[in-house]
Design an enzyme around this catalytic site. Structure first.
Site, PDB file in Angstrom:
ATOM      1  N   ALA A  74       0.825  -1.212   0.000  1.00  0.00           N
ATOM      2  CA  ALA A  74       0.000   0.000   0.000  1.00  0.00           C
ATOM      3  C   ALA A  74       0.860   1.264   0.000  1.00  0.00           C
ATOM      4  CB  ALA A  74      -0.929  -0.008   1.210  1.00  0.00           C
ATOM      5  N   HIS A  75       0.180   2.417  -0.027  1.00  0.00           N
ATOM      6  CA  HIS A  75       0.890   3.696  -0.118  1.00  0.00           C
ATOM      7  C   HIS A  75       1.712   3.979   1.132  1.00  0.00           C
ATOM      8  CE1 HIS A  75      -3.031   5.902   1.383  1.00  0.00           C
ATOM      9  NE2 HIS A  75      -2.575   5.033   2.248  1.00  0.00           N
ATOM     10  N   ASN A  76       2.844   4.649   0.905  1.00  0.00           N
ATOM     11  CA  ASN A  76       3.761   5.103   1.956  1.00  0.00           C
ATOM     12  C   ASN A  76       4.512   3.967   2.656  1.00  0.00           C
ATOM     13  OD1 ASN A  76       2.663   7.668   1.429  1.00  0.00           O
ATOM     14  ND2 ASN A  76       1.188   7.481   3.097  1.00  0.00           N
TER      15      ASN A  76
END
Length: 200
Positions: free
Chosen positions: A137-139
């Site tokens: 997922a993001h980050n």
């Protein structure tokens, strides 16, 4: 470059790049010598792909910087928006503005998805090996020389240290930290930080 590929006039390809039929390479993309872009790959604008890489059939790479000797297998998706919404009537979408940075000697298995960062970049450290059908997922920040087995789900803003090993179908809740060389057995659901060197 196969005549059935589409390479934007502003893209920059070093000598020895191979581009197969149906591939699309966007404006200002840069691809290093010895890299193979297989059939029906999409490389988005401003993407950087290093030397001696292999981008498998049907993969898409956007909003990304890819190092040298990276193997990306068929159907991988790199750089699409992360899953960010403010709940409410209509669920307001949070803009995703970061990139994906993949360091040297990484391998990413077929059908895996790596979301671009929302705030900070999503990063995958050098020498890390990711199996098929993994969600990053993001980050997320993945350290160097990690091993991540199939069907793992890594939620937003998770940090994996160097040498972490995740068994199949491990799920990690958002904003957790997994310490260096920690090992998580298959089917684990992780809701807490894991100290370095531990086996759960």
């Amino acid at each position: 470059v196969d005549p059935e590929a589409s390479v934007h006039e502003d893209a920059r390809l070093e000598d020895g790049v191979i581009v197969d039929p149906g591939a699309v390479i966007g404006p200002d993309a840069e691809i290093g010598a010895g890299t193979i872009i297989c059939a029906n790959v999409v490389v988005g604008p401003d993407v950087r792909i290093g030397r001696d890489c292999s981008i498998g059939p049907g993969a898409s790479v956007t909003h990304a910087l890819i190092g040298d000797r990276v193997i990306i297998h068929a159907g991988v998706r790199i750089g699409q928006d992360g899953f960010g919404y403010i709940p409410g009537k209509g669920h307001l979408k949070v803009p995703q503005l970061g990139r994906v940075i993949v360091q040297d000697d990484v391998e990413i298995g077929a059908g895996t998805t790596v979301d671009r960062g929302g705030g900070r970049d999503t990063t995958i450290g050098e020498g890390t090996k990711i199996d098929n059908l993994v969600q990053v997922a993001h980050n997320v920040s993945i350290g160097r020389h990690c091993i991540i087995a199939g069907h793992v789900g890594i939620s937003g803003s998770v940090t994996l240290g160097d040498g972490v090993m995740l068994g199949g179908k491990v799920g990690i809740a958002d904003h957790r930290t997994i310490g260096d060389r920690a090992q998580l057995i298959a089917l684990s659901g992780v809701m807490h930080d894991v100290p370095a060197g531990e086996r759960w």
